[in-house]
Each structure stands twice: as structure tokens, then as C-alpha cells.
Design a protein around this motif. Structure first.
Motif, mmCIF file in Angstrom:
data_model
loop_
_atom_site.group_PDB
_atom_site.id
_atom_site.type_symbol
_atom_site.label_atom_id
_atom_site.label_comp_id
_atom_site.label_asym_id
_atom_site.label_seq_id
_atom_site.Cartn_x
_atom_site.Cartn_y
_atom_site.Cartn_z
ATOM 1 N N ALA A 13 -0.668 8.760 15.077
ATOM 2 C CA ALA A 13 -1.142 9.531 13.938
ATOM 3 C C ALA A 13 -0.274 10.339 13.326
ATOM 4 C CB ALA A 13 -2.492 10.295 14.381
ATOM 5 N N VAL A 14 -0.425 10.634 12.004
ATOM 6 C CA VAL A 14 0.506 11.374 11.213
ATOM 7 C C VAL A 14 -0.052 12.392 10.814
ATOM 8 C CG1 VAL A 14 2.187 11.532 9.434
ATOM 9 C CG2 VAL A 14 2.147 9.546 10.997
ATOM 10 N N MET A 15 0.010 13.737 11.036
ATOM 11 C CA MET A 15 -0.820 14.904 10.603
ATOM 12 C C MET A 15 0.017 16.176 10.280
ATOM 13 S SD MET A 15 -2.685 15.000 14.209
ATOM 14 C CE MET A 15 -1.968 13.652 14.642
ATOM 15 N N PRO A 16 -0.588 16.933 9.768
ATOM 16 C CA PRO A 16 0.056 18.503 9.588
ATOM 17 C C PRO A 16 0.219 18.876 11.085
ATOM 18 C CG PRO A 16 -1.917 18.346 8.080
ATOM 19 C CD PRO A 16 -1.759 17.125 9.047
ATOM 20 N N LYS A 17 1.454 19.726 11.136
ATOM 21 C CA LYS A 17 1.650 20.069 12.426
ATOM 22 C C LYS A 17 0.511 21.204 13.125
ATOM 23 C CE LYS A 17 5.395 22.939 15.036
ATOM 24 N NZ LYS A 17 6.498 23.805 14.863
ATOM 25 N N GLU A 18 -0.341 21.980 12.354
ATOM 26 C CA GLU A 18 -1.158 22.588 13.034
ATOM 27 C C GLU A 18 -2.323 21.868 13.693
ATOM 28 O OE1 GLU A 18 -1.973 22.627 8.455
ATOM 29 O OE2 GLU A 18 -0.406 22.805 9.878
ATOM 30 N N ILE A 19 -2.435 20.612 13.102
ATOM 31 C CA ILE A 19 -3.485 19.664 13.844
ATOM 32 C C ILE A 19 -2.912 18.943 14.868
ATOM 33 C CG2 ILE A 19 -4.817 17.782 13.504
ATOM 34 C CD1 ILE A 19 -5.018 18.543 10.459
ATOM 35 N N SER A 20 -1.699 18.534 14.800
ATOM 36 C CA SER A 20 -0.944 17.709 15.803
ATOM 37 C C SER A 20 -0.947 18.575 17.113
ATOM 38 C CB SER A 20 0.439 17.414 15.248
ATOM 39 O OG SER A 20 1.426 18.309 15.162
ATOM 40 N N THR A 21 -0.649 19.933 17.092
ATOM 41 C CA THR A 21 -0.583 20.626 18.252
ATOM 42 C C THR A 21 -1.840 20.624 19.022
ATOM 43 O OG1 THR A 21 0.647 22.403 17.040
ATOM 44 C CG2 THR A 21 -0.328 23.172 19.257
ATOM 45 N N ILE A 65 1.006 -1.225 -0.294
ATOM 46 C CA ILE A 65 -0.291 -0.113 -0.074
ATOM 47 C C ILE A 65 0.892 1.179 -0.129
ATOM 48 C CG2 ILE A 65 -1.525 1.462 1.281
ATOM 49 C CD1 ILE A 65 -2.667 -1.576 2.310
ATOM 50 N N PRO A 66 0.752 2.061 -0.955
ATOM 51 C CA PRO A 66 1.687 3.204 -1.184
ATOM 52 C C PRO A 66 1.503 4.288 0.225
ATOM 53 C CG PRO A 66 -0.083 3.422 -2.785
ATOM 54 C CD PRO A 66 -0.202 2.203 -2.008
ATOM 55 N N ASN A 67 2.470 5.179 0.122
ATOM 56 C CA ASN A 67 2.445 6.481 1.118
ATOM 57 C C ASN A 67 1.527 7.506 0.409
ATOM 58 O OD1 ASN A 67 2.810 7.950 3.486
ATOM 59 N ND2 ASN A 67 4.676 8.886 2.310
ATOM 60 N N TYR A 68 0.543 8.184 1.220
ATOM 61 C CA TYR A 68 -0.399 9.238 0.907
ATOM 62 C C TYR A 68 -0.129 10.222 1.827
ATOM 63 C CZ TYR A 68 -2.895 5.116 -1.579
ATOM 64 O OH TYR A 68 -3.386 4.206 -2.411
ATOM 65 N N PRO A 69 0.820 11.063 1.585
ATOM 66 C CA PRO A 69 1.360 12.161 2.450
ATOM 67 C C PRO A 69 0.272 13.112 2.679
ATOM 68 C CG PRO A 69 2.378 12.415 0.346
ATOM 69 C CD PRO A 69 1.710 10.990 0.366
ATOM 70 N N ASP A 70 -0.757 13.223 1.853
ATOM 71 C CA ASP A 70 -1.405 14.630 1.928
ATOM 72 C C ASP A 70 -2.908 14.059 2.640
ATOM 73 O OD1 ASP A 70 0.092 16.231 0.480
ATOM 74 O OD2 ASP A 70 -0.852 15.651 -1.407
ATOM 75 N N ALA A 71 -2.871 12.852 3.437
ATOM 76 C CA ALA A 71 -3.759 12.546 4.448
ATOM 77 C C ALA A 71 -3.393 12.333 5.889
ATOM 78 C CB ALA A 71 -4.529 11.353 3.831
ATOM 79 N N ILE A 72 -4.265 12.358 6.765
ATOM 80 C CA ILE A 72 -3.928 12.287 8.013
ATOM 81 C C ILE A 72 -4.011 10.608 8.153
ATOM 82 C CG2 ILE A 72 -4.816 12.149 10.365
ATOM 83 C CD1 ILE A 72 -6.182 14.945 9.489
ATOM 84 N N LYS A 73 -2.905 10.116 8.769
ATOM 85 C CA LYS A 73 -2.879 8.751 8.864
ATOM 86 C C LYS A 73 -2.916 8.013 10.255
ATOM 87 C CE LYS A 73 0.904 8.920 6.261
ATOM 88 N NZ LYS A 73 1.981 8.725 5.607
ATOM 89 N N ILE A 74 -3.401 7.195 10.408
ATOM 90 C CA ILE A 74 -3.649 6.370 11.859
ATOM 91 C C ILE A 74 -2.938 4.891 11.729
ATOM 92 C CG2 ILE A 74 -5.286 5.538 13.578
ATOM 93 C CD1 ILE A 74 -5.351 8.519 13.358
ATOM 94 N N ARG A 75 -2.115 4.947 12.591
ATOM 95 C CA ARG A 75 -1.800 3.362 12.694
ATOM 96 C C ARG A 75 -1.755 2.736 14.138
ATOM 97 N NH1 ARG A 75 2.117 2.221 8.506
ATOM 98 N NH2 ARG A 75 2.351 0.315 9.306
ATOM 99 N N SER A 76 -1.913 1.431 14.316
ATOM 100 C CA SER A 76 -1.977 0.594 15.312
ATOM 101 C C SER A 76 -1.024 -0.255 15.535
ATOM 102 C CB SER A 76 -3.586 -0.046 15.197
ATOM 103 O OG SER A 76 -3.692 -0.845 16.371
#
Length: 223
Positions: A185-193, A159-170
């Protein structure tokens, strides 16, 4: 069962150290390892007690009462239950076995689109072209896309990487660490804050010894 060396990492740490409060973002060395794995900056990574907590946090932050979220049916029931708890509207797009459980449309009118890839419960891996088109159209419209990738490493195809989406891993599925309750979770900094602040007032932090076990597992020794 969880790999013995992963469990032993947690046990060894508890024998040597007194558990203490840590960063609400997650253990820095763990987040650095995740950032390397996900090809992103460490500021984009937030650790939490399982993917469900992180999805709930994101939906709490990104949406307000009566906003609409879209998922693809059949779907993991947690998405709809979270919507009900937060008084959001859930749009469930029906899919069928004839289309390999993949929707035909790529544009939606909700504020948030949730794609579980591979899907739970159908095991469908969505076509790369379809996922990229959904993300691109959502980006133009100012919508959010969450990719729930809890089963990503269990898929029979890459499954490829999709850098423009918020990603959740378990860590529950990939590393058999269900009872540890660990995800990121991987997300833009303005959301991670905002997610970090959410962690501060809810869980405080994920336990240090569990994150260290997760760090060991993600280093390649946990399968």
C-alpha cells in the motif's frame, strides 16, 4: 504459473539463509524499489500479505464503528464483508452497462470511498477526469479514497498515477503470485505509521523470502 526465476529466487534464499523476522513495514530494499516504481518516498510504502489484508488494516484504522464506506456495484465482495466484520456501513452505488459501469456522481457523504480500478468484476477502467474529481472533492471534505489497483497492469490502456489517493497493489494478478500472498500500500506517512503498527500486532511481518521473490518480480523479470 509464477515465473520460474521468481520462484527460484525464493528457493535460493531459503537454501542459503535461515528465515527470520523482519520489519513490519516490509523489507527495506523491496520498499525502496516499490517507492521508485510508485514515485513516492519509502516511508509511504507498507508491504503486507496480499491486498485484502492491507485494505482490512486501512479500514480498521481510518474508520470507526458505524462509519460509512462507499463502493461501486458490482464490486469485489470483500469490501462489504470487511464492513460487516468491522461493524461499518457500506453504501453501494449502483452502476450500469449503459454508462460503461461508471457512476455519474463524483461527490459522496461517506468517510471512505473505495475505487477498484480496473474494476473487479466489470473490467471497467474509470475515466481519469472522473477519478481525479472524486479524489479532489474527497480531499476538500476530509474523506479518504482507496484506489484498489490489483488489476492495473492487466488493463489494455494506461492508468495514470493518482498521488492524492491511498493505493493498493497486489502481486497475485500482475506477477501470477497468488499463493505467495504479497501486496503493498502507498499512503501518507501519518497513515503508514499506523498500518505498520497494525502489522506488528497481527502478522508481525511478511516472510522475507517471499518479499525477495516479489522484489525480483517487480524488477521486470517476473512476467
Amino acid at each position: 504459473p509464477t515465473a520460474q526465476n521468481v520462484t527460484q529466487t525464493a528457493i535460493d534464499y531459503l537454501k542459503k539463509e535461515k528465515p527470520k523476522y523482519g520489519s513490519s513495514a516490509g523489507l527495506l530494499e523491496f520498499r525502496k524499489a516499490i517507492a521508485k516504481r510508485e514515485k513516492c518516498d519509502v516511508e509511504n510504502v507498507v508491504v503486507g500479505p496480499g491486498s485484502k489484508h492491507l485494505i482490512y488494516a486501512l479500514m480498521s484504522i481510518l474508520l470507526k464503528k458505524s462509519d460509512k464506506a462507499t463502493s461501486f456495484d458490482p464490486a469485489w465482495p470483500a469490501y462489504e464483508l470487511i464492513c460487516k466484520q468491522l461493524e461499518l456501513r457500506m453504501e453501494k452505488i449502483k452502476t450500469s452497462v449503459e454508462n460503461n459501469w461508471c457512476p455519474t456522481q463524483t461527490e459522496f457523504d461517506s468517510k471512505l470511498i473505495i475505487i477498484c480500478n480496473p474494476n473487479n468484476p466489470t473490467s471497467t477502467v474509470y475515466p481519469e477526469e472522473w477519478v481525479r474529481e472524486v479524489i479532489a472533492k474527497a480531499k476538500k471534505k476530509g474523506q479518504y479514497v482507496i484506489l484498489d489497483e490489483a488489476y492495473k497492469e492487466l488493463a489494455f490502456e494506461k492508468i495514470p498515477n493518482y498521488p492524492d489517493a491511498i493505493k493498493i497493489r497486489s502481486f497475485s494478478k500482475e506477477f501470477n503470485m497468488e499463493g505467495y500472498r504479497l501486496g503493498y500500500a502507498v499512503m501518507p506517512k501519518e497513515i503508514s505509521t499506523h498500518v505498520i503498527k497494525y502489522n506488528q500486532i497481527t502478522i508481525t511481518c511478511s516472510p522475507d523470502f517471499i518479499q525477495r521473490a516479489g522484489r525480483h518480480a517487480s524488477a521486470g523479470d517476473g512476467r
